[in-house]
Write a protein that holds these residues in place. Structure first.
Motif, PDB file in Angstrom:
ATOM      1  N   ALA A 159      16.743 -56.998   5.955  1.00 11.59           N
ATOM      2  CA  ALA A 159      16.949 -57.454   4.574  1.00 11.59           C
ATOM      3  C   ALA A 159      16.380 -58.865   4.417  1.00 11.59           C
ATOM      4  O   ALA A 159      16.590 -59.740   5.253  1.00 11.59           O
ATOM      5  N   LYS A 160      15.651 -59.074   3.332  1.00 14.76           N
ATOM      6  CA  LYS A 160      15.001 -60.371   3.125  1.00 14.76           C
ATOM      7  C   LYS A 160      14.834 -60.622   1.640  1.00 14.76           C
ATOM      8  O   LYS A 160      14.407 -59.744   0.888  1.00 14.76           O
ATOM      9  N   SER A 161      15.197 -61.823   1.188  1.00 16.94           N
ATOM     10  CA  SER A 161      14.937 -62.231  -0.185  1.00 16.94           C
ATOM     11  C   SER A 161      14.094 -63.513  -0.162  1.00 16.94           C
ATOM     12  O   SER A 161      14.089 -64.244   0.832  1.00 16.94           O
ATOM     13  N   LYS A 162      13.401 -63.779  -1.245  1.00 16.95           N
ATOM     14  CA  LYS A 162      12.508 -64.944  -1.291  1.00 16.95           C
ATOM     15  C   LYS A 162      13.246 -66.189  -1.771  1.00 16.95           C
ATOM     16  O   LYS A 162      14.003 -66.143  -2.742  1.00 16.95           O
ATOM     17  N   GLU A 163      12.995 -67.293  -1.095  1.00 18.57           N
ATOM     18  CA  GLU A 163      13.502 -68.579  -1.537  1.00 18.57           C
ATOM     19  C   GLU A 163      12.497 -69.196  -2.504  1.00 18.57           C
ATOM     20  O   GLU A 163      11.383 -68.687  -2.684  1.00 18.57           O
ATOM     21  N   ARG A 164      12.859 -70.323  -3.082  1.00 16.59           N
ATOM     22  CA  ARG A 164      12.016 -70.883  -4.142  1.00 16.59           C
ATOM     23  C   ARG A 164      10.630 -71.267  -3.633  1.00 16.59           C
ATOM     24  O   ARG A 164       9.654 -71.216  -4.373  1.00 16.59           O
ATOM     25  N   SER A 165      10.528 -71.604  -2.355  1.00 17.23           N
ATOM     26  CA  SER A 165       9.217 -71.995  -1.816  1.00 17.23           C
ATOM     27  C   SER A 165       8.303 -70.791  -1.608  1.00 17.23           C
ATOM     28  O   SER A 165       7.101 -70.948  -1.417  1.00 17.23           O
ATOM     29  N   GLU A 166       8.884 -69.579  -1.639  1.00 18.91           N
ATOM     30  CA  GLU A 166       8.108 -68.369  -1.392  1.00 18.91           C
ATOM     31  C   GLU A 166       7.739 -67.632  -2.680  1.00 18.91           C
ATOM     32  O   GLU A 166       6.991 -66.661  -2.660  1.00 18.91           O
ATOM     33  N   ILE A 167       8.293 -68.084  -3.810  1.00 20.84           N
ATOM     34  CA  ILE A 167       8.006 -67.445  -5.096  1.00 20.84           C
ATOM     35  C   ILE A 167       6.616 -67.875  -5.592  1.00 20.84           C
ATOM     36  O   ILE A 167       6.234 -69.046  -5.479  1.00 20.84           O
ATOM     37  N   SER A 168       5.877 -66.924  -6.142  1.00 23.88           N
ATOM     38  CA  SER A 168       4.572 -67.241  -6.703  1.00 23.88           C
ATOM     39  C   SER A 168       4.743 -67.751  -8.122  1.00 23.88           C
ATOM     40  O   SER A 168       5.183 -67.022  -9.021  1.00 23.88           O
ATOM     41  N   GLY A 169       4.449 -69.023  -8.347  1.00 28.88           N
ATOM     42  CA  GLY A 169       4.602 -69.607  -9.675  1.00 28.88           C
ATOM     43  C   GLY A 169       4.178 -71.063  -9.671  1.00 28.88           C
ATOM     44  O   GLY A 169       3.993 -71.677  -8.621  1.00 28.88           O
ATOM     45  N   ARG A 202      19.764 -80.032 -14.241  1.00 26.31           N
ATOM     46  CA  ARG A 202      18.412 -80.467 -13.866  1.00 26.31           C
ATOM     47  C   ARG A 202      17.750 -79.387 -13.015  1.00 26.31           C
ATOM     48  O   ARG A 202      18.398 -78.723 -12.226  1.00 26.31           O
ATOM     49  N   HIS A 203      16.477 -79.229 -13.205  1.00 22.08           N
ATOM     50  CA  HIS A 203      15.714 -78.330 -12.361  1.00 22.08           C
ATOM     51  C   HIS A 203      14.246 -78.706 -12.448  1.00 22.08           C
ATOM     52  O   HIS A 203      13.817 -79.382 -13.386  1.00 22.08           O
ATOM     53  N   GLY A 204      13.512 -78.284 -11.463  1.00 21.60           N
ATOM     54  CA  GLY A 204      12.114 -78.683 -11.395  1.00 21.60           C
ATOM     55  C   GLY A 204      11.190 -77.627 -11.958  1.00 21.60           C
ATOM     56  O   GLY A 204      11.057 -77.470 -13.172  1.00 21.60           O
ATOM     57  N   SER A 229      12.741 -72.336  -9.756  1.00 13.14           N
ATOM     58  CA  SER A 229      14.104 -72.803  -9.494  1.00 13.14           C
ATOM     59  C   SER A 229      15.106 -71.642  -9.491  1.00 13.14           C
ATOM     60  O   SER A 229      15.003 -70.735 -10.328  1.00 13.14           O
ATOM     61  N   PRO A 230      16.060 -71.652  -8.590  1.00 14.09           N
ATOM     62  CA  PRO A 230      17.093 -70.591  -8.572  1.00 14.09           C
ATOM     63  C   PRO A 230      17.930 -70.552  -9.839  1.00 14.09           C
ATOM     64  O   PRO A 230      18.600 -69.560 -10.112  1.00 14.09           O
ATOM     65  N   LEU A 231      17.884 -71.620 -10.631  1.00  7.92           N
ATOM     66  CA  LEU A 231      18.662 -71.652 -11.872  1.00  7.92           C
ATOM     67  C   LEU A 231      18.041 -70.779 -12.964  1.00  7.92           C
ATOM     68  O   LEU A 231      18.693 -70.449 -13.939  1.00  7.92           O
ATOM     69  N   LEU A 232      16.769 -70.437 -12.788  1.00  9.04           N
ATOM     70  CA  LEU A 232      16.052 -69.686 -13.816  1.00  9.04           C
ATOM     71  C   LEU A 232      15.849 -68.234 -13.396  1.00  9.04           C
ATOM     72  O   LEU A 232      15.732 -67.923 -12.207  1.00  9.04           O
ATOM     73  N   ARG A 233      15.769 -67.375 -14.399  1.00  9.00           N
ATOM     74  CA  ARG A 233      15.503 -65.971 -14.124  1.00  9.00           C
ATOM     75  C   ARG A 233      14.110 -65.838 -13.494  1.00  9.00           C
ATOM     76  O   ARG A 233      13.140 -66.417 -13.982  1.00  9.00           O
ATOM     77  N   GLY A 284      13.467 -66.858 -10.535  1.00  9.88           N
ATOM     78  CA  GLY A 284      13.314 -67.895  -9.522  1.00  9.88           C
ATOM     79  C   GLY A 284      13.758 -67.411  -8.151  1.00  9.88           C
ATOM     80  O   GLY A 284      14.153 -66.254  -7.963  1.00  9.88           O
ATOM     81  N   GLY A 285      13.672 -68.301  -7.171  1.00 10.04           N
ATOM     82  CA  GLY A 285      14.074 -67.955  -5.808  1.00 10.04           C
ATOM     83  C   GLY A 285      15.579 -67.766  -5.705  1.00 10.04           C
ATOM     84  O   GLY A 285      16.340 -68.122  -6.611  1.00 10.04           O
ATOM     85  N   ARG A 286      15.989 -67.193  -4.591  1.00  4.20           N
ATOM     86  CA  ARG A 286      17.423 -66.970  -4.374  1.00  4.20           C
ATOM     87  C   ARG A 286      17.952 -68.009  -3.387  1.00  4.20           C
ATOM     88  O   ARG A 286      17.287 -68.333  -2.400  1.00  4.20           O
ATOM     89  N   VAL A 287      19.144 -68.507  -3.685  1.00  2.47           N
ATOM     90  CA  VAL A 287      19.761 -69.498  -2.807  1.00  2.47           C
ATOM     91  C   VAL A 287      20.554 -68.805  -1.696  1.00  2.47           C
ATOM     92  O   VAL A 287      21.358 -67.916  -1.970  1.00  2.47           O
ATOM     93  N   PHE A 288      20.305 -69.184  -0.456  1.00  2.00           N
ATOM     94  CA  PHE A 288      21.023 -68.651   0.701  1.00  2.00           C
ATOM     95  C   PHE A 288      20.979 -67.117   0.760  1.00  2.00           C
ATOM     96  O   PHE A 288      21.983 -66.455   1.011  1.00  2.00           O
ATOM     97  N   GLY A 289      19.818 -66.556   0.484  1.00  2.31           N
ATOM     98  CA  GLY A 289      19.653 -65.102   0.527  1.00  2.31           C
ATOM     99  C   GLY A 289      19.587 -64.593   1.958  1.00  2.31           C
ATOM    100  O   GLY A 289      19.528 -65.374   2.916  1.00  2.31           O
TER     101      GLY A 289
END
Length: 209
Positions: free
Chosen positions: A49-59, A74-76, A80-84, A86-91
């Motif tokens: 099982a593997k999910s993408k973190e924000r550094s692995e998302i294409s954007g 705040r978000h960059g 960002s995991p805060l946005l639809r 975005g990457g997943r936190v602690f996936g």
């Protein structure tokens, strides 16, 4: 504990076997059963099982809004995991779920599981048998003769028997195993154990080491 030996027609052969009290008559240890079942189920897991973190998302990495004064969190960038989207936190990440148990613990767990089955009168001893050819219908007839049809059956054989294994393969609630490969989970998962005479001898040799 004495049990009558049956033939595949469900008739008594006149012989009886005595179940070893050191294997089938001990006080079951629930904790070691838990450890053995947990190990078995963990060893079956692929762990992929593997999910993408924000550094692995294409954007884009452009900062969407200013740091302060926007009225929201705040978000960059858009990853960002805060946005639809975005990457997943602690996936989940690929990992190995396998664990190790001492041999004595695994042996005690198997003895405990077998003792539970003996207490429930869920053990049937049958004389050694084989089929001339793989036929599911023959296996079903044996189950009916032994009055275990409709139950989840675990048949223990002294050694691999291709015809018997193939005869049970299409049945959802039946499984055939060699006596030296049986584990705690398989024992507990079955409603009834059907054990051949020579399989009992193999179990005695393995668990009385």
């Amino acid at each position: 504990m004495e049990l009558s030996v049956l033939n595949i027609n469900g008739q008594e052969t006149g012989r009886k076997v005595t179940l070893d009290e050191k294997i089938f008559g001990i006080e079951p240890n629930d904790h070691v059963i838990y450890l053995a079942v947990k190990q078995y189920l963990g060893n079956q897991r692929q762990g992929t099982a593997k999910s993408k973190e924000r550094s692995e998302i294409s954007g884009s990495t452009r900062k969407l809004g200013r740091q302060k004064g926007g009225g929201g969190a705040r978000h960059g960038d858009i990853n960002s995991p805060l946005l639809r989207g975005g990457g997943r936190v602690f996936g989940p990440k690929p990992r190995d779920y396998r664990t190790k148990l001492n041999k004595k613990v695994k042996i005690l767990a198997r003895k405990s599981a077998l003792s539970y089955k003996a207490q429930e009168n869920a053990i049937v001893v049958v004389e050694d048998f084989t089929f001339e050819a793989p036929k599911t219908k023959e296996f079903i007839n044996v189950a009916k003769n032994l009055k275990v049809d409709g139950k989840k059956i675990l048949l223990l054989m002294p050694e691999s028997n291709v015809n018997v294994c193939l005869s049970a393969r299409n049945l959802q609630r039946a499984e055939v195993l060699e006596a030296n490969k049986v584990n705690t989970y398989k024992i507990l998962n079955a409603d009834v154990l059907v054990i051949t005479e020579n399989s009992l001898k193999a179990i005695d040799e393995i668990l009385n080491k």
